[in-house]
Write a protein that holds these residues in place. Structure first.
Motif, PDB file in Angstrom:
ATOM      1  N   LEU A 114       0.824  -1.210   0.000  1.00  0.00           N
ATOM      2  CA  LEU A 114       0.000   0.000   0.000  1.00  0.00           C
ATOM      3  C   LEU A 114       0.859   1.262   0.000  1.00  0.00           C
ATOM      4  N   ASP A 115       1.884   1.293   0.822  1.00  0.00           N
ATOM      5  CA  ASP A 115       2.759   2.473   0.875  1.00  0.00           C
ATOM      6  C   ASP A 115       3.404   2.747  -0.481  1.00  0.00           C
ATOM      7  N   TYR A 116       3.803   1.704  -1.178  1.00  0.00           N
ATOM      8  CA  TYR A 116       4.401   1.856  -2.504  1.00  0.00           C
ATOM      9  C   TYR A 116       3.355   2.283  -3.535  1.00  0.00           C
ATOM     10  N   SER A 117       2.178   1.671  -3.484  1.00  0.00           N
ATOM     11  CA  SER A 117       1.154   1.889  -4.504  1.00  0.00           C
ATOM     12  C   SER A 117       0.472   3.242  -4.427  1.00  0.00           C
ATOM     13  N   LYS A 118       0.431   3.846  -3.268  1.00  0.00           N
ATOM     14  CA  LYS A 118      -0.283   5.117  -3.116  1.00  0.00           C
ATOM     15  C   LYS A 118       0.294   6.232  -3.995  1.00  0.00           C
ATOM     16  N   ASP A 119       1.540   6.118  -4.395  1.00  0.00           N
ATOM     17  CA  ASP A 119       2.134   7.119  -5.288  1.00  0.00           C
ATOM     18  C   ASP A 119       1.437   7.151  -6.643  1.00  0.00           C
ATOM     19  N   TYR A 120       0.703   6.097  -6.975  1.00  0.00           N
ATOM     20  CA  TYR A 120       0.024   6.021  -8.262  1.00  0.00           C
ATOM     21  C   TYR A 120      -1.408   6.537  -8.208  1.00  0.00           C
ATOM     22  N   GLY A 121      -1.824   7.077  -7.076  1.00  0.00           N
ATOM     23  CA  GLY A 121      -3.170   7.628  -6.949  1.00  0.00           C
ATOM     24  C   GLY A 121      -4.199   6.543  -6.690  1.00  0.00           C
ATOM     25  N   GLY A 122      -5.451   6.880  -6.914  1.00  0.00           N
ATOM     26  CA  GLY A 122      -6.537   5.931  -6.698  1.00  0.00           C
ATOM     27  C   GLY A 122      -7.100   6.014  -5.293  1.00  0.00           C
ATOM     28  N   THR A 123      -8.136   5.229  -5.063  1.00  0.00           N
ATOM     29  CA  THR A 123      -8.767   5.119  -3.759  1.00  0.00           C
ATOM     30  C   THR A 123      -8.646   3.678  -3.316  1.00  0.00           C
ATOM     31  N   TYR A 124      -8.271   3.479  -2.059  1.00  0.00           N
ATOM     32  CA  TYR A 124      -7.990   2.157  -1.524  1.00  0.00           C
ATOM     33  C   TYR A 124      -8.952   1.848  -0.383  1.00  0.00           C
ATOM     34  N   LEU A 125      -9.687   0.756  -0.508  1.00  0.00           N
ATOM     35  CA  LEU A 125     -10.468   0.245   0.608  1.00  0.00           C
ATOM     36  C   LEU A 125      -9.578  -0.806   1.255  1.00  0.00           C
ATOM     37  N   VAL A 126      -9.195  -0.561   2.504  1.00  0.00           N
ATOM     38  CA  VAL A 126      -8.178  -1.372   3.166  1.00  0.00           C
ATOM     39  C   VAL A 126      -8.797  -2.152   4.322  1.00  0.00           C
ATOM     40  N   GLY A 127      -8.668  -3.463   4.255  1.00  0.00           N
ATOM     41  CA  GLY A 127      -9.137  -4.345   5.320  1.00  0.00           C
ATOM     42  C   GLY A 127      -7.967  -5.094   5.921  1.00  0.00           C
ATOM     43  N   SER A 128      -8.250  -6.044   6.759  1.00  0.00           N
ATOM     44  CA  SER A 128      -7.208  -6.854   7.368  1.00  0.00           C
ATOM     45  C   SER A 128      -6.743  -7.891   6.354  1.00  0.00           C
ATOM     46  N   ARG A 129      -5.559  -7.697   5.812  1.00  0.00           N
ATOM     47  CA  ARG A 129      -4.913  -8.573   4.838  1.00  0.00           C
ATOM     48  C   ARG A 129      -5.550  -8.522   3.450  1.00  0.00           C
ATOM     49  N   TRP A 130      -6.245  -7.432   3.114  1.00  0.00           N
ATOM     50  CA  TRP A 130      -6.786  -7.262   1.762  1.00  0.00           C
ATOM     51  C   TRP A 130      -6.947  -5.775   1.436  1.00  0.00           C
ATOM     52  N   ILE A 131      -6.956  -5.482   0.117  1.00  0.00           N
ATOM     53  CA  ILE A 131      -7.126  -4.118  -0.396  1.00  0.00           C
ATOM     54  C   ILE A 131      -7.937  -4.191  -1.686  1.00  0.00           C
ATOM     55  N   VAL A 132      -8.810  -3.207  -1.876  1.00  0.00           N
ATOM     56  CA  VAL A 132      -9.508  -3.038  -3.155  1.00  0.00           C
ATOM     57  C   VAL A 132      -9.166  -1.636  -3.640  1.00  0.00           C
ATOM     58  N   VAL A 133      -8.756  -1.531  -4.898  1.00  0.00           N
ATOM     59  CA  VAL A 133      -8.347  -0.249  -5.466  1.00  0.00           C
ATOM     60  C   VAL A 133      -9.294   0.121  -6.601  1.00  0.00           C
ATOM     61  N   THR A 134      -9.690   1.403  -6.659  1.00  0.00           N
ATOM     62  CA  THR A 134     -10.506   1.919  -7.756  1.00  0.00           C
ATOM     63  C   THR A 134     -10.317   3.429  -7.844  1.00  0.00           C
ATOM     64  N   ASP A 135     -10.778   3.987  -8.947  1.00  0.00           N
ATOM     65  CA  ASP A 135     -10.746   5.445  -9.102  1.00  0.00           C
ATOM     66  C   ASP A 135     -12.056   6.079  -8.643  1.00  0.00           C
ATOM     67  N   LYS A 136     -13.060   5.262  -8.375  1.00  0.00           N
ATOM     68  CA  LYS A 136     -14.377   5.778  -8.001  1.00  0.00           C
ATOM     69  C   LYS A 136     -14.744   5.295  -6.599  1.00  0.00           C
ATOM     70  N   PRO A 137     -14.414   6.073  -5.571  1.00  0.00           N
ATOM     71  CA  PRO A 137     -14.676   5.639  -4.195  1.00  0.00           C
ATOM     72  C   PRO A 137     -16.147   5.401  -3.889  1.00  0.00           C
ATOM     73  N   SER A 138     -17.036   6.077  -4.598  1.00  0.00           N
ATOM     74  CA  SER A 138     -18.474   5.891  -4.352  1.00  0.00           C
ATOM     75  C   SER A 138     -18.940   4.474  -4.688  1.00  0.00           C
ATOM     76  N   LYS A 139     -18.151   3.751  -5.468  1.00  0.00           N
ATOM     77  CA  LYS A 139     -18.520   2.398  -5.895  1.00  0.00           C
ATOM     78  C   LYS A 139     -18.043   1.311  -4.921  1.00  0.00           C
ATOM     79  N   LEU A 140     -17.386   1.691  -3.838  1.00  0.00           N
ATOM     80  CA  LEU A 140     -16.846   0.707  -2.895  1.00  0.00           C
ATOM     81  C   LEU A 140     -17.856   0.265  -1.829  1.00  0.00           C
ATOM     82  N   GLY A 141     -19.030   0.872  -1.807  1.00  0.00           N
ATOM     83  CA  GLY A 141     -20.043   0.594  -0.791  1.00  0.00           C
ATOM     84  C   GLY A 141     -20.385  -0.872  -0.594  1.00  0.00           C
ATOM     85  N   PRO A 142     -20.660  -1.631  -1.676  1.00  0.00           N
ATOM     86  CA  PRO A 142     -21.030  -3.030  -1.480  1.00  0.00           C
ATOM     87  C   PRO A 142     -19.943  -3.875  -0.792  1.00  0.00           C
ATOM     88  N   ILE A 143     -18.700  -3.616  -1.139  1.00  0.00           N
ATOM     89  CA  ILE A 143     -17.611  -4.376  -0.503  1.00  0.00           C
ATOM     90  C   ILE A 143     -17.461  -3.953   0.953  1.00  0.00           C
TER      91      ILE A 143
END
Length: 162
Positions: A114-143
């Motif tokens: 995550l620390d390395y990837s954040k330089d590339y932008g995007g929105t990250y939904l971060v859980g315990s031992r998992w990450i979901v990345v997208t450009d549209k944070p409003s779409k992360l609701g179901p997860i």
């Protein structure tokens, strides 16, 4: 010194050295010590029941959701793109939005990625031992509703996703 004193004085002298007040009963230390040990043990056990304060967790299990389960929350089928020792990465597109899903062997590997990837932008939904990345944070609701997690934003320096 104990052999030279009468038994009653030797006992009080020994208690004085052990920190017990004179006249205290010397044969019943368990009456006070045992309840104190039980109370301390209960506090430690109950204190260990708190969740991971770094992420909100709806599904509380020691095993993270798989890439496929994360994608399933968005009703898309993940295409596995990389599987290495530390993590597994997949991607899918749902409703014209691209998602990247990553599961990790431990939270240390997750934080490094995550620390390395954040330089590339995007929105990250971060859980315990998992990450979901997208450009549209409003779409992360179901997860987030199904698996929890906290939203973090990438820095975006004009390259990659922003």
């Amino acid at each position: 010194m104990r052999e030279q004193l009468p038994p009653a004085e030797a006992d009080s002298t020994q208690r004085r050295y052990e920190g017990a007040p004179l006249g205290a009963l010397s044969r019943r230390p368990g009456r006070i010590v045992l309840p104190a040990v039980v109370a301390a043990s209960a506090a430690l056990l109950l204190g260990g029941c708190s969740g991971d304060s770094g992420t909100a967790s709806v599904a509380k299990s020691s095993k993270p959701p798989t890439v496929e389960k994360l994608a399933g929350a968005l009703k898309c089928k993940a295409d596995i793109q990389k599987k290495v020792e530390d993590y597994r990465l997949g991607a899918c597109k749902a409703d014209k939005t691209l998602y990247t899903f990553v599961t990790f062997k431990d939270n240390h590997a997750k934080r490094g990625w995550l620390d390395y990837s954040k330089d590339y932008g995007g929105t990250y939904l971060v859980g315990s031992r998992w990450i979901v990345v997208t450009d549209k944070p409003s779409k992360l609701g179901p997860i987030q509703a199904q698996y929890g997690g906290t939203v973090e934003r990438g820095r975006g320096h004009g390259h990659g996703r922003s």
